[in-house]
Motif scaffolding. Structure first.
Motif, mmCIF file in Angstrom:
data_model
loop_
_atom_site.group_PDB
_atom_site.id
_atom_site.type_symbol
_atom_site.label_atom_id
_atom_site.label_comp_id
_atom_site.label_asym_id
_atom_site.label_seq_id
_atom_site.Cartn_x
_atom_site.Cartn_y
_atom_site.Cartn_z
ATOM 1 N N GLY A 59 0.787 -1.045 0.088
ATOM 2 C CA GLY A 59 -0.282 0.005 0.238
ATOM 3 C C GLY A 59 0.801 0.778 0.249
ATOM 4 N N SER A 60 0.234 2.503 -0.247
ATOM 5 C CA SER A 60 1.070 3.749 -0.554
ATOM 6 C C SER A 60 1.562 4.242 0.431
ATOM 7 C CB SER A 60 0.466 4.800 -0.958
ATOM 8 O OG SER A 60 -1.101 4.972 -0.990
ATOM 9 N N GLU A 61 0.576 4.272 1.881
ATOM 10 C CA GLU A 61 1.191 5.035 2.921
ATOM 11 C C GLU A 61 2.894 3.698 3.553
ATOM 12 O OE1 GLU A 61 -0.569 0.236 4.301
ATOM 13 O OE2 GLU A 61 -0.977 2.270 2.617
ATOM 14 N N HIS A 62 3.509 2.598 2.560
ATOM 15 C CA HIS A 62 4.661 2.912 2.778
ATOM 16 C C HIS A 62 6.174 2.755 2.364
ATOM 17 C CE1 HIS A 62 3.098 -0.530 5.807
ATOM 18 N NE2 HIS A 62 2.011 -0.976 4.916
ATOM 19 N N PHE A 63 5.826 4.080 1.473
ATOM 20 C CA PHE A 63 6.271 4.500 0.218
ATOM 21 C C PHE A 63 7.254 4.634 0.479
ATOM 22 C CE2 PHE A 63 7.968 7.787 -2.541
ATOM 23 C CZ PHE A 63 8.169 6.895 -3.371
ATOM 24 N N ASN A 64 7.907 5.580 1.847
ATOM 25 C CA ASN A 64 8.843 6.679 2.319
ATOM 26 C C ASN A 64 9.728 4.562 2.987
ATOM 27 O OD1 ASN A 64 8.179 8.212 1.658
ATOM 28 N ND2 ASN A 64 7.396 9.423 3.691
ATOM 29 N N GLU A 65 9.378 4.282 3.527
ATOM 30 C CA GLU A 65 9.657 3.482 4.215
ATOM 31 C C GLU A 65 10.534 2.133 3.291
ATOM 32 O OE1 GLU A 65 7.660 -0.217 6.020
ATOM 33 O OE2 GLU A 65 6.499 1.941 6.223
ATOM 34 N N LEU A 66 9.800 2.170 1.990
ATOM 35 C CA LEU A 66 10.258 0.734 0.858
ATOM 36 C C LEU A 66 11.139 2.008 0.223
ATOM 37 C CD1 LEU A 66 7.196 -0.905 1.042
ATOM 38 C CD2 LEU A 66 9.145 -2.017 2.007
ATOM 39 N N VAL A 67 10.794 2.722 -0.180
ATOM 40 C CA VAL A 67 11.450 3.278 -1.489
ATOM 41 C C VAL A 67 13.175 2.790 -1.943
ATOM 42 C CG1 VAL A 67 12.183 5.541 -1.570
ATOM 43 C CG2 VAL A 67 11.123 4.557 -3.386
ATOM 44 N N PRO A 68 13.854 3.076 -0.800
ATOM 45 C CA PRO A 68 15.345 2.833 -0.823
ATOM 46 C C PRO A 68 15.697 1.351 -1.016
ATOM 47 C CG PRO A 68 14.597 3.953 1.400
ATOM 48 C CD PRO A 68 13.383 3.536 0.925
ATOM 49 N N LYS A 69 14.689 0.570 -1.624
ATOM 50 C CA LYS A 69 14.819 -0.713 -1.562
ATOM 51 C C LYS A 69 14.620 -1.793 -2.401
ATOM 52 C CE LYS A 69 13.740 -1.953 3.121
ATOM 53 N NZ LYS A 69 12.517 -2.653 3.890
ATOM 54 N N TYR A 70 13.789 -0.435 -3.484
ATOM 55 C CA TYR A 70 14.054 -1.097 -5.407
ATOM 56 C C TYR A 70 14.629 -0.012 -6.189
ATOM 57 C CZ TYR A 70 10.269 -4.168 -2.517
ATOM 58 O OH TYR A 70 10.473 -5.081 -1.805
ATOM 59 N N ASP A 71 14.908 -0.414 -7.376
ATOM 60 C CA ASP A 71 15.174 -0.009 -8.582
ATOM 61 C C ASP A 71 14.236 1.064 -8.683
ATOM 62 O OD1 ASP A 71 17.711 -0.915 -8.472
ATOM 63 O OD2 ASP A 71 16.867 -3.124 -9.121
ATOM 64 N N ILE A 72 12.696 0.048 -8.748
ATOM 65 C CA ILE A 72 11.792 1.718 -9.852
ATOM 66 C C ILE A 72 10.360 1.132 -8.897
ATOM 67 C CG2 ILE A 72 11.457 -0.748 -11.202
ATOM 68 C CD1 ILE A 72 10.019 1.745 -13.091
ATOM 69 N N VAL A 73 9.683 1.969 -8.650
ATOM 70 C CA VAL A 73 8.237 2.067 -8.128
ATOM 71 C C VAL A 73 7.116 2.220 -9.035
ATOM 72 C CG1 VAL A 73 6.994 3.391 -6.500
ATOM 73 C CG2 VAL A 73 9.586 2.893 -5.845
ATOM 74 N N LEU A 74 6.129 1.155 -9.422
ATOM 75 C CA LEU A 74 5.328 1.257 -10.295
ATOM 76 C C LEU A 74 4.090 1.670 -9.747
ATOM 77 C CD1 LEU A 74 5.906 -1.260 -13.001
ATOM 78 C CD2 LEU A 74 6.312 0.534 -12.852
ATOM 79 N N LEU A 75 2.769 2.872 -9.796
ATOM 80 C CA LEU A 75 1.528 2.445 -9.004
ATOM 81 C C LEU A 75 0.787 2.539 -9.818
ATOM 82 C CD1 LEU A 75 2.567 6.649 -8.076
ATOM 83 C CD2 LEU A 75 3.250 4.571 -6.368
ATOM 84 N N GLY A 76 -0.265 1.782 -9.205
ATOM 85 C CA GLY A 76 -1.832 1.203 -9.736
ATOM 86 C C GLY A 76 -2.019 2.729 -10.132
ATOM 87 N N PRO A 77 -3.020 2.385 -11.323
ATOM 88 C CA PRO A 77 -3.491 3.965 -12.388
ATOM 89 C C PRO A 77 -4.399 4.869 -10.993
ATOM 90 C CG PRO A 77 -3.701 1.731 -13.611
ATOM 91 C CD PRO A 77 -2.929 1.055 -12.244
ATOM 92 N N GLN A 78 -4.911 3.978 -10.181
ATOM 93 C CA GLN A 78 -5.656 5.091 -8.922
ATOM 94 C C GLN A 78 -5.107 5.546 -8.653
ATOM 95 O OE1 GLN A 78 -5.273 1.718 -9.361
ATOM 96 N NE2 GLN A 78 -5.083 0.752 -7.128
ATOM 97 N N LEU A 79 -3.315 5.468 -8.610
ATOM 98 C CA LEU A 79 -3.183 6.540 -7.956
ATOM 99 C C LEU A 79 -1.841 7.950 -8.172
ATOM 100 C CD1 LEU A 79 -0.747 4.637 -4.773
ATOM 101 C CD2 LEU A 79 -2.453 5.460 -4.749
#
Length: 101
Positions: A38-58
């Motif tokens: 879920g998007s509420e985890h963005f800040n804590e998780l983004v450093p661990k990934y190369d790319i973030v893909l958002l569902g169209p609803q976001l």
């Protein structure tokens, strides 16, 4: 190994997309890790990934997420709504890999 994070409002619909993407990656022997949250985890998780893909609803949050992610050198994009609607994991995976180079 490429690491791809999918995000939606609660992580439910993107979890289905993750499964489709993993099936495609397995068929093609791609070395990728794909997860959904879920998007509420963005800040804590983004450093661990190369790319973030958002569902169209976001899509409405793209600029906000980009401003947070760019500072960490992360790619952040919205999944094509048509590919998302039909759960075309192969196309979404191919697009993510293309964006990462």
């Amino acid at each position: 190994m490429k690491k791809i994070l999918l995000m939606c409002t609660a992580g439910m619909s993107t979890s289905m997309m993750v499964q489709k993407m993993q099936e495609s990656a397995s068929e093609k022997n791609f070395d990728v890790e794909i997860e959904a949250f879920g998007s509420e985890h963005f800040n804590e998780l983004v450093p661990k990934y190369d790319i973030v893909l958002l569902g169209p609803q976001l899509k409405y949050m793209l600029n906000e997420f980009k401003s947070r992610g760019v500072a960490q050198g992360k790619l952040i994009e919205v999944i094509n709504p048509m590919d998302y609607a039909v759960m075309n994991g192969e196309k979404v995976l191919a697009h993510a890999l293309e964006l990462m180079g």
